[in-house]
Design an enzyme around this catalytic site. Sequence first.
Site, PDB file in Angstrom:
ATOM      1  N   PHE A  82       0.844  -1.186   0.000  1.00 47.50           N
ATOM      2  CA  PHE A  82       0.000   0.000   0.000  1.00 47.50           C
ATOM      3  C   PHE A  82       0.888   1.247   0.000  1.00 47.50           C
ATOM      4  O   PHE A  82       1.844   1.330   0.790  1.00 47.50           O
ATOM      5  CB  PHE A  82      -0.929   0.001   1.212  1.00 47.50           C
ATOM      6  CG  PHE A  82      -1.999   1.040   1.131  1.00 47.50           C
ATOM      7  CD1 PHE A  82      -3.022   0.921   0.197  1.00 47.50           C
ATOM      8  CD2 PHE A  82      -1.986   2.142   1.966  1.00 47.50           C
ATOM      9  CE1 PHE A  82      -4.010   1.890   0.099  1.00 47.50           C
ATOM     10  CE2 PHE A  82      -2.974   3.118   1.872  1.00 47.50           C
ATOM     11  CZ  PHE A  82      -3.991   2.987   0.934  1.00 47.50           C
ATOM     12  N   ASP A 140       1.653  -5.175   8.400  1.00 49.32           N
ATOM     13  CA  ASP A 140       0.451  -4.350   8.283  1.00 49.32           C
ATOM     14  C   ASP A 140      -0.733  -5.306   8.123  1.00 49.32           C
ATOM     15  O   ASP A 140      -0.803  -6.078   7.155  1.00 49.32           O
ATOM     16  CB  ASP A 140       0.567  -3.425   7.067  1.00 49.32           C
ATOM     17  CG  ASP A 140      -0.621  -2.481   6.914  1.00 49.32           C
ATOM     18  OD1 ASP A 140      -1.696  -2.771   7.471  1.00 49.32           O
ATOM     19  OD2 ASP A 140      -0.480  -1.466   6.205  1.00 49.32           O
ATOM     20  N   ARG A 169     -12.287  -4.641  -7.682  1.00 42.46           N
ATOM     21  CA  ARG A 169     -12.002  -5.241  -6.372  1.00 42.46           C
ATOM     22  C   ARG A 169     -13.309  -5.455  -5.602  1.00 42.46           C
ATOM     23  O   ARG A 169     -14.117  -4.546  -5.444  1.00 42.46           O
ATOM     24  CB  ARG A 169     -11.059  -4.316  -5.595  1.00 42.46           C
ATOM     25  CG  ARG A 169     -10.357  -4.963  -4.432  1.00 42.46           C
ATOM     26  CD  ARG A 169      -9.330  -4.019  -3.835  1.00 42.46           C
ATOM     27  NE  ARG A 169      -9.963  -2.859  -3.203  1.00 42.46           N
ATOM     28  CZ  ARG A 169      -9.458  -2.215  -2.158  1.00 42.46           C
ATOM     29  NH1 ARG A 169      -8.307  -2.591  -1.628  1.00 42.46           N
ATOM     30  NH2 ARG A 169     -10.068  -1.174  -1.644  1.00 42.46           N
ATOM     31  N   TYR A 208     -11.315   0.496  10.454  1.00 41.43           N
ATOM     32  CA  TYR A 208     -12.547   0.838   9.734  1.00 41.43           C
ATOM     33  C   TYR A 208     -12.841  -0.067   8.540  1.00 41.43           C
ATOM     34  O   TYR A 208     -13.827   0.151   7.839  1.00 41.43           O
ATOM     35  CB  TYR A 208     -12.540   2.298   9.278  1.00 41.43           C
ATOM     36  CG  TYR A 208     -11.377   2.745   8.428  1.00 41.43           C
ATOM     37  CD1 TYR A 208     -11.335   2.462   7.074  1.00 41.43           C
ATOM     38  CD2 TYR A 208     -10.347   3.490   8.975  1.00 41.43           C
ATOM     39  CE1 TYR A 208     -10.283   2.889   6.288  1.00 41.43           C
ATOM     40  CE2 TYR A 208      -9.281   3.922   8.207  1.00 41.43           C
ATOM     41  CZ  TYR A 208      -9.253   3.621   6.854  1.00 41.43           C
ATOM     42  OH  TYR A 208      -8.203   4.036   6.075  1.00 41.43           O
ATOM     43  N   LYS A 209     -12.034  -1.081   8.319  1.00 45.21           N
ATOM     44  CA  LYS A 209     -12.324  -2.019   7.227  1.00 45.21           C
ATOM     45  C   LYS A 209     -13.143  -3.181   7.793  1.00 45.21           C
ATOM     46  O   LYS A 209     -14.318  -3.019   8.103  1.00 45.21           O
ATOM     47  CB  LYS A 209     -11.021  -2.472   6.574  1.00 45.21           C
ATOM     48  CG  LYS A 209     -10.202  -1.321   5.984  1.00 45.21           C
ATOM     49  CD  LYS A 209      -8.956  -1.818   5.297  1.00 45.21           C
ATOM     50  CE  LYS A 209      -7.992  -0.689   4.958  1.00 45.21           C
ATOM     51  NZ  LYS A 209      -8.558   0.318   4.045  1.00 45.21           N
TER      52      LYS A 209
END
Length: 428
Positions: free
Chosen positions: A127, A199, A387, A224-225
């Site tokens: 990322f 991560d 995705r 928050y995912k």
Amino acid sequence: MTTLADCRALDAQDPLRALRDQFTIPEGVLYLDGNSLGVMPKAAPARIAEVVTKEWGEGLIRSWNTASWFDLPQRLGDKVARLIGATPGEVVCTDSTSVNLYKVLFAALSQQKDSGRKLVISERSNFPTDLYIAESLCRERGFTLKLIDASELQGPDSVLTEEVAVLMLTHVNYRTGAMHDMKAVTAAAHAVGALTVWDLAHSAGAVPVALNDSNADYAIGCGYKYLNGGPGAPAFAWVHTKHAGEFEQPLSGWWGHAAPFEFTPHYRPAPGVGRYLCGTQPIIALAGLECGLDTVLAAESFNGDHGAMSALRAKSLALTDMFIRLVEERCAGHGLSLVTPREHEQRGSQVCLSREEGAYAIVQALIARGVIGDYRAGDSQMPDILRFGFTPLYIGFEDVWNSVEHLVQVLETAEWKREEFNRKNAVT
């Protein structure tokens, strides 16, 4: 061929189907983007309102004690620990994923500063913010960041040599959904004297994680995912107990002091992971995160001593298997290629498809139909990506069927070619 009736039968047999009732999902929406922002728990509005109107509005500053605000980072950290293979007292919820990554990478580099090792290794496809932070820290601390492909971690020509100080990886790749073998990769890094920073942004709440069993060194993750904590929810940080008395925290704020309310002029770090705290904590946001964590932990009741993640993982794999099979059965000839690994041990909880043309517009056409996924731009090695994230807490097998049905219609009618679906939004 798989049928809609087959999917409905699987839903009827699904022991986790009642967990969907924990969430507010708009009518007509098939939400396949929990890997980017989780759905709102039904309990969140009332809990946040209680914090605002009662605890803040009436309790005022007394609520640091009477409402137990002060220990929220540790209390929520203990809940996260149950999902990532950690133990109580090893995790705190605080700050953002990016800020926490800065802290743990700084700590790892500090441990290696006198080792003579000068390389930090990460994936080229990691990322971007992880790479930006690593690039900045390496420049400041006199290290060199080297970007590799995942295949270079294995084999006789592995990049893991005695020059490597830190291996920094995302457990599940955000763009492809490919998942590392954390235990094997960590062992390979330790064999050459390197430390590991993981991560878990696309892992926590999505796939089983075993930080202690893997003997990892440092880890951070997103709230928050798959943890459903709300947009910009606080993240979390973990450190192995073997490093608890050694690591340095670059943001030495008062909340990470051993005794914050002594108000001494010199910093004395709190023991263990508590020193990862910096400033006054965002209590309203933490309250929302706790609601999200409780939705994931609710799966524990379906799996006894094996924890929440074992049951959720089994359903996640069944959902993603079903999506892959239906796309290949029903969308053949439309230029879609599977990017996510087929092998269960290498797959996160998302399915990514690539297409040479129109990937962004196809996603926008699906969103207009209520099928919400997202798009990630390609690069020189990979075309653009559609995705789709599968959160087993609120996604069912009929949802998978209906999503593919919409995808079929968008492709067969060339609906995606319409002008409004080809205008780029600020957030893709």
